[in-house]
Design a protein around this motif. Structure first.
Motif, PDB file in Angstrom:
ATOM      1  N   UNK A   1       0.817  -1.207   0.000  1.00 18.25           N
ATOM      2  CA  UNK A   1       0.000   0.000   0.000  1.00 18.25           C
ATOM      3  C   UNK A   1       0.853   1.261   0.000  1.00 18.25           C
ATOM      4  N   UNK A   2       1.939   1.270  -0.750  1.00 14.08           N
ATOM      5  CA  UNK A   2       2.798   2.443  -0.712  1.00 14.08           C
ATOM      6  C   UNK A   2       2.469   3.435  -1.815  1.00 14.08           C
ATOM      7  N   UNK A   3       2.154   2.946  -3.003  1.00 11.36           N
ATOM      8  CA  UNK A   3       1.869   3.829  -4.115  1.00 11.36           C
ATOM      9  C   UNK A   3       3.096   4.544  -4.663  1.00 11.36           C
ATOM     10  N   UNK A   4       4.261   4.254  -4.134  1.00 11.23           N
ATOM     11  CA  UNK A   4       5.485   4.901  -4.606  1.00 11.23           C
ATOM     12  C   UNK A   4       5.976   4.235  -5.881  1.00 11.23           C
ATOM     13  N   UNK A   5       6.428   5.049  -6.806  1.00  9.78           N
ATOM     14  CA  UNK A   5       6.967   4.539  -8.057  1.00  9.78           C
ATOM     15  C   UNK A   5       8.421   4.112  -7.852  1.00  9.78           C
ATOM     16  N   UNK A   6       8.829   3.013  -8.465  1.00  7.44           N
ATOM     17  CA  UNK A   6      10.226   2.587  -8.341  1.00  7.44           C
ATOM     18  C   UNK A   6      11.139   3.526  -9.124  1.00  7.44           C
ATOM     19  N   UNK A   7      12.391   3.512  -8.751  1.00  4.88           N
ATOM     20  CA  UNK A   7      13.413   4.262  -9.469  1.00  4.88           C
ATOM     21  C   UNK A   7      14.172   3.263 -10.336  1.00  4.88           C
ATOM     22  N   UNK A   8      14.111   3.457 -11.643  1.00  2.00           N
ATOM     23  CA  UNK A   8      14.839   2.588 -12.558  1.00  2.00           C
ATOM     24  C   UNK A   8      16.283   3.079 -12.591  1.00  2.00           C
ATOM     25  N   UNK A   9      17.200   2.174 -12.272  1.00  2.93           N
ATOM     26  CA  UNK A   9      18.620   2.537 -12.187  1.00  2.93           C
ATOM     27  C   UNK A   9      19.422   1.570 -13.059  1.00  2.93           C
ATOM     28  N   UNK A  10      20.003   2.078 -14.121  1.00  2.00           N
ATOM     29  CA  UNK A  10      20.732   1.235 -15.072  1.00  2.00           C
ATOM     30  C   UNK A  10      21.939   0.546 -14.443  1.00  2.00           C
ATOM     31  N   UNK A  11      22.454   1.088 -13.349  1.00  2.00           N
ATOM     32  CA  UNK A  11      23.596   0.447 -12.690  1.00  2.00           C
ATOM     33  C   UNK A  11      23.244  -0.955 -12.185  1.00  2.00           C
ATOM     34  N   UNK A  12      21.992  -1.160 -11.865  1.00  2.05           N
ATOM     35  CA  UNK A  12      21.600  -2.478 -11.366  1.00  2.05           C
ATOM     36  C   UNK A  12      21.718  -3.520 -12.470  1.00  2.05           C
ATOM     37  N   UNK A  13      21.424  -3.119 -13.696  1.00  2.00           N
ATOM     38  CA  UNK A  13      21.559  -4.042 -14.830  1.00  2.00           C
ATOM     39  C   UNK A  13      23.028  -4.298 -15.171  1.00  2.00           C
ATOM     40  N   UNK A  14      23.930  -3.413 -14.718  1.00  2.00           N
ATOM     41  CA  UNK A  14      25.371  -3.636 -14.923  1.00  2.00           C
ATOM     42  C   UNK A  14      25.804  -4.950 -14.278  1.00  2.00           C
TER      43      UNK A  14
END
Length: 168
Positions: free
Chosen positions: A70-83
Motif C-alpha cells: 500500500x505504498x503507491x510509490x513509483x520505483x526508481x529505474x537505475x541502469x547500474x543495477x543491470x550492470x
C-alpha cells in the motif's frame, strides 16, 4: 542511530529471449513476484524507495510485488543495477537518501548474491546464511538490518536477518 532495512531481491523466474533486457517473466515468475509482495506486506517491509533494474523481468517483478503493498510509490529505474556488479549495486545503494528507512533493490545474479556475501557481517541468522550460500534462486529475497545510513554501507556492515523465496 536509526535502523535501516535493505531488501535485496532477485527478479522472479524469466523466460528466455534473444535480447536479454527484454526477457519477460514466465507464468511461474508472475506468481513468484506476487508472492514476494504478499510476503513483504505480511512482514511489514514496505519499501520507502525501490531501485529496479531496467530489464523487463525486474520491472515486471516489482510491478507484481508492489501490487500487494500500500505504498503507491513509483520505483526508481537505475541502469547500474543491470550492470550486474557488486560495485554498481553498492554505488546505487549509497546514493539513497538518509530519510529512507527501508530500501529494496530488484536486480540480477550474480551481483545480488555477491552483494549479500559482501555485506553480511556474520552475526545474523545462520539459517538465512546457509540458505543464501546454497544458492540465490530467482524470486529470492534477502533482508538486512543496517545500523548506519545507506551512504555508509561497506563490506561487512549489515546483518542478514532473513532469506525467503516466496512462492518458490
Amino acid at each position: 542511530m536509526q535502523l535501516h532495512r535493505l531488501l535485496l531481491i532477485r527478479h522472479a523466474r524469466a523466460a528466455g529471449g534473444h535480447v536479454d533486457a527484454d526477457r519477460p517473466l514466465t507464468e511461474k515468475g508472475r506468481r513468484q513476484a506476487a508472492a514476494i509482495g504478499t510476503w513483504l506486506a505480511e512482514a511489514g517491509m514496505v519499501p520507502d524507495t525501490t531501485l529496479v533494474s531496467p530489464a523487463r523481468r525486474a520491472a515486471q517483478t516489482w510491478a507484481q510485488a508492489s501490487a500487494a503493498l500500500e505504498s503507491g510509490r513509483q520505483p526508481i529505474v537505475d541502469s547500474r543495477i543491470y550492470d550486474n556488479t557488486v560495485e554498481a549495486l553498492l554505488a546505487a545503494v549509497r546514493e539513497t537518501s538518509e530519510d529512507v528507512r527501508i530500501l529494496a533493490v530488484v536486480g540480477h545474479n550474480p551481483s545480488v548474491a555477491e552483494l549479500v556475501s559482501t555485506l553480511d557481517d556474520g552475526r545474523g541468522d545462520p539459517v538465512a546464511r546457509r540458505a543464501v550460500e546454497a544458492g540465490f534462486p530467482a524470486g529470492g529475497v534477502a533482508l538486512f538490518d543496517v545500523a548506519a545510513p545507506f551512504a555508509a554501507v561497506i563490506e561487512g556492515s549489515a546483518t542478514l536477518t532473513d532469506f525467503q523465496v516466496p512462492g518458490g
